[in-house]
Design an enzyme around this catalytic site. Structure first.
Site: not given
Length: 357
Positions: A221, A275, A304
């Protein structure tokens, strides 16, 4: 001095040990550890502690480290200070240190050690006073001098050591205590703030003052986009998901509904941040291609890592990037660290020095 205390994220003790063992082995040094999983620290037993100590700064999974000079068990609750003072006096005699610039009473981040935090916070005061009475502690905190480090497993067990200013982490125990800005769309904004400070230094905001544009891949967001907008960059937020309405109202964000692995800007931007929850090797290659193709000058991105073989996966990615950099961009800046605000990931900074892109 036959051991090092290394701090890491709880749950990453194996990776921390594997990495320091690898770095030490490259220099011909060896060591071992009896790991305590989810503790947040590793005690690396080695006869070459002095030589291995500086290597922690090359690590990704270690937040900070310092040499252990003494280990005290079964401290008497009626006199904990006496044995500690005696051990410190022996440390001073062994090292020749005449004055400490500070003293730190520490505890592990793992859940089983949180109960020690209040004790350590209070115990630092009598230790500080005792050192001043002996003339071993500067009147004011002096970062240019070694810090006496006391690590309490509990109120009866303590490890005693000292650090060196050039080997000290930017934050105590490598933990960046950042305040979450209420206006930010998500807490992930702290990852990017910490990354800028960790890789660029505490003056990172002034270094970004000359930057004008950025791209955030997988932006929604908008936690990372918010951090760039805060520095007055115009940001292309690339994501098919919804962006924060207040962030869009800033007038500094263009929401690009596109696949982050396909879209490219018409003109080169200053910063690329990412990200995305994707396979780490795929993300690393994407970011390299962006900078190699001069679509961006600098990049900060997260990888990740899978639950199994996290250190091995990072070694493979690092080897691939090292090879590309050595062949095409020998002056590149390539840094990586598991930050305090990271979780099952590490953060990487890449600058290929394509200044005319």
């Amino acid at each position: 001095m036959t051991a090092l205390l290394l701090y890491c994220r709880p749950g990453f003790e194996k990776e921390c040990l594997a990495e320091i063992t690898y770095l030490a082995g490259e220099k011909g040094y060896f060591g071992w550890s009896n790991l305590i999983i989810n503790a947040g620290f590793v005690i690396f037993e080695t006869d070459a502690a002095a030589e291995v100590y500086p290597l922690w700064q090359k690590s990704v999974f270690c937040r900070e480290a310092w040499p252990i000079y003494a280990r005290l068990d079964d401290l008497d609750p009626s006199d904990r200070l006496g044995p500690i003072q005696a051990a410190v006096n022996e440390l001073v005699a062994e090292t020749g240190v005449q004055l400490f610039g500070n003293v730190s009473c520490e505890y592990a981040e793992g859940d089983d050690y949180h109960s020690t935090s209040r004790f350590a916070g209070k115990f630092v005061h009598p230790v500080r006073q005792a050192l001043r009475n002996q003339g071993l502690l500067s009147k004011k905190e002096d970062a240019s001098l070694p810090t006496l480090r006391l690590f309490f497993k509990d109120s009866a067990q303590v490890l005693i050591g000292l650090d060196q200013p050039r080997q000290r982490a930017a934050w105590p125990m490598g933990i960046a205590r950042l305040r979450f800005p209420s206006a930010a769309p998500s807490r992930s904004t702290l990852k990017l703030e910490e990354a800028f400070a960790a890789f660029l230094g505490q003056d990172w905001r002034s270094l970004l003052a000359d930057c004008r544009t950025g791209v955030d891949l997988g932006a929604a967001p908008g936690g990372w986009t918010w951090q760039l907008v805060k520095q007055e960059l115009y940001v292309y937020a690339v994501d098919n998901g919804p962006m924060d309405k207040e962030l869009m109202a800033s007038g500094l964000v263009e929401h690009v509904l596109a696949d982050g692995f396909i879209w490219k800007p018409l003109k080169s931007v200053d910063w690329l941040v990412c990200d995305m929850v994707e396979k780490p090797a795929r993300v690393a290659r994407l970011i390299y291609e962006w900078l190699d193709g001069r679509h961006a000058k600098y990049a900060i991105f997260n990888l990740k890592l899978p639950m199994k073989k996290r250190f091995h996966q990072w070694q493979e990615i690092k080897a691939e990037l090292d090879g590309l950099i050595a062949e095409h961009h020998p002056k590149a800046v390539f840094k990586a660290r598991q930050l305090y605000h990271d979780r099952e990931e590490i953060t990487v900074m890449l600058d290929l020095r394509n200044q005319n892109g």
